[in-house]
Each structure stands twice: as structure tokens, then as C-alpha cells.
Design an enzyme around this catalytic site. Structure first.
Site, short mmCIF file in Angstrom:
data_model
loop_
_atom_site.label_atom_id
_atom_site.label_comp_id
_atom_site.label_asym_id
_atom_site.label_seq_id
_atom_site.Cartn_x
_atom_site.Cartn_y
_atom_site.Cartn_z
N LEU A 34 0.82 -1.22 0.00
CA LEU A 34 0.00 0.00 0.00
C LEU A 34 0.85 1.26 0.00
O LEU A 34 1.87 1.36 0.68
CB LEU A 34 -0.92 0.00 1.23
N HIS A 38 -3.34 4.22 -2.58
CA HIS A 38 -4.33 3.33 -1.96
C HIS A 38 -4.98 4.01 -0.76
O HIS A 38 -6.19 3.90 -0.55
CB HIS A 38 -3.66 2.05 -1.47
N VAL A 178 -3.23 9.63 -7.75
CA VAL A 178 -2.38 10.32 -6.77
C VAL A 178 -0.94 10.24 -7.28
O VAL A 178 -0.48 9.18 -7.71
CB VAL A 178 -2.50 9.66 -5.38
#
Ligand code: AMP
Length: 290
Positions: A34, A38, A178
Site C-alpha cells: 500500500l 491506496h 495520486v
């Protein structure tokens, strides 16, 4: 700390209990390792009203081709659980392959047209693997919402189509990509890159930015927009799978001229690392190039 479970029955029980307590269940499917991308999906699930957020961590063999990186894909469950704890995740579901695909497994969910091009053309069977596993996750968690990243734009559109076509009772949310401060899209695969390779990878960002700037200045010639991305990417990467300018909904190639929204999508290899990225021209805030 979130509860960590490995069996579907435990997810069913936990989610049923949460719903009985009046919570809305939100699902964030991942392959783990992650990163902030995420975590943004987790935050988005909460922001959209999911009081009970379930993160799934499963490196899904069905969505990897025979020559892809299934074996070396990073597996960092303890660190992932710690990050989930920081974000207030309620449940982590981390099944093993045999639990997800028991011996004799022979049922698949397939979305047709949307998966024919781009990733689908270069990774045969990939989307069949994704849609089958996400269906199984929806079945056990029965979330009212599920959050996916637009970094995997075609995956998001394919899952939306699947949910609509099969009357699945879940709202899909596509969260914007992102990025690192220098524009590189966050990806679990970025950790494969050495510093020099990482610097080369920024060619994608420069290309997307150039296309977005040209588009904002009125350029609608598909070939010109595509070349603005293809040229830097071809120079910096070892192999380009595709640079495509398409309709953002059908994913069909744009004709000679784009409409007022167009998806530009890229997949390319640096050494043994394959990166993808995209930008919806006319809609997304383009990546910032420092
Ligand atoms: P993965 O673990 O790579 O399968 O990704 C799990 C989910 O996170 C998918 O919905 C991805 O689209 C999403 N995701 C991965 N990277 C990013 C990113 N940089 N920004 C937003 N979402 C992302």
C-alpha cells in the site's frame, strides 16, 4: 487495529454485523504494497459515508500473464495492516490463492467490448481476472460503495460497466490518480525502479503534461496530441506498449479530431518494469512538471 481475516465466511460475518449496527460498508480492493494512492481510496470511502471500510489485499494470479511479475510482486502484509490501522480501516481481507480459487474453480466474469483495447490487448485475460475477483469480493462484502483508482482507468470503466450490466447493488467511485511531487503516478511497481530508471519514467509525465497544455490551448488533432506523448516516452523507455487517444467512455480511438474530452493513455516498459498512466484531457488536472 483492523481485524485481519483470510476466509470469505469471516468477511460475510463481519460485514453483516457492521450493517446490523447501522454502518455503511465501503470496499477498497488492492494487491497490497500500500502507498498513498491506496490510502487516498480509503479516505475517499470514509468521506463518501462508509463507516466500515474493508480493504482487500490479494495478489491475483488470474490477472497476471505468464511472463509478468506475479512471483516478484511485493507482498508486505504487516506493513499494509499498519497503514490500514492509521487510516481507521475496520477489516482487512487477505485470502490466499487457494481460498480465492479453490481446486476446480471454473467460473469467470467477462466484460467484452471495453476490455478489447489498451491493457486488454496487451494483457490477454487480465480483465477477466480482475472482474472475476472483484465480483467475488462484492459477493462476500456486499458493500454499498467501492473505490477504485483512475490510474487504472480502463479497469475502473470496465468495473463500472460490469456493475451496471449485472445489476450489482454497489456504487463505484473512481478516485483521481495520486502522484509524487514530481508528477510520477504512485504505483507499487515504482519500487522496482532504480534512481536512473525512475528519472527516465518522468517522460510519461512530461508527455501527458504537453498533451494537456496543447489541448487546453485548443489542439484537437488526435495525431498531434498522441505524438506529444509518444515522442518523449519512446525516447526514454525501452519499449512502448501503446500511446492512445480515445473516447473516455467507450475507449474507442478518437477519429482525426478529439471531442472536448479525450483519454490519453500510456503503457511502456523500462527494463523489466511496466508502467501505465493516463490523463483525461479537458477534465483532469494534468500532472505538474517541476
Ligand atoms: P493495485 O494494488 O495496484 O491493484 O491498486 C489497487 C487500487 O488502487 C486500484 O483501484 C488502483 O487503481 C488504485 N491505485 C493504484 N495506484 C493509484 C494511484 N497512484 N492513485 C490512485 N489510485 C491508485
Amino acid at each position: 487495529m483492523p481485524v485481519v481475516v483470510h476466509e470469505p465466511a469471516a468477511v460475510v460475518e463481519a460485514c453483516d454485523r457492521a450493517r446490523s449496527a447501522g454502518e455503511r460498508v465501503g470496499l477498497v480492493p488492492t494487491m497490497g504494497a500500500l502507498h498513498e494512492g491506496h490510502l487516498a481510496l480509503i479516505d475517499e470511502a470514509r468521506r463518501r459515508g462508509a463507516g466500515y471500510v474493508v480493504v482487500t489485499i490479494f495478489v491475483n494470479p488470474l490477472q497476471f500473464g505468464p511472463t509478468e511479475d506475479f512471483d516478484r510482486y511485493p507482498r508486505t502484509l504487516d506493513a499494509d495492516v499498519a497503514r490500514c490501522a492509521e487510516r481507521g480501516v475496520s477489516l482487512v481481507y487477505a485470502p490466499d490463492v487457494r481460498t480465492m480459487h479453490p481446486a476446480g474453480f471454473q467460473t469467470h466474469v467477462v466484460v467484452e467490448g471495453l476490455t478489447a483495447r489498451l491493457e486488454g490487448a496487451h494483457r490477454p485475460g487480465h480483465f477477466r481476472g480482475v472482474t472475476t475477483v472483484v465480483t467475488k469480493l462484492f459477493q462476500v462484502a456486499q458493500p454499498c460503495l467501492a473505490v477504485f483508482g483512475r490510474k487504472d482507468y480502463q479497469q475502473w470503466k470496465t468495473l463500472e460497466r460490469m456493475a451496471r450490466d449485472l445489476d450489482m447493488r454497489v456504487t463505484l467511485i473512481g478516485h483521481p490518480t495520486v502522484r509524487e511531487p514530481d508528477g510520477l503516478a504512485l504505483s507499487s511497481r515504482n519500487r522496482y525502479l532504480g534512481p536512473a530508471e525512475r528519472a527516465r519514467a518522468l517522460a510519461i509525465v512530461r508527455g501527458l503534461r504537453a498533451a494537456a497544455d496543447a489541448f487546453a490551448a485548443g489542439e484537437r488533432d488526435t495525431r498531434v496530441l498522441e505524438a506529444l506523448v509518444r515522442t518523449p516516452v519512446t525516447e526514454a523507455f525501452d519499449r512502448v506498449d501503446y500511446v492512445a487517444v480515445t473516447d473516455p467512455e467507450t475507449l474507442e480511438p478518437s477519429g482525426e479530431r478529439t471531442g472536448n474530452r479525450a483519454l490519453v493513455a500510456v503503457a511502456a516498459h523500462i527494463g523489466t518494469t511496466r508502467l501505465i498512466d493516463n490523463c483525461v484531457l479537458g477534465e483532469d488536472t494534468p500532472p505538474t512538471v517541476p
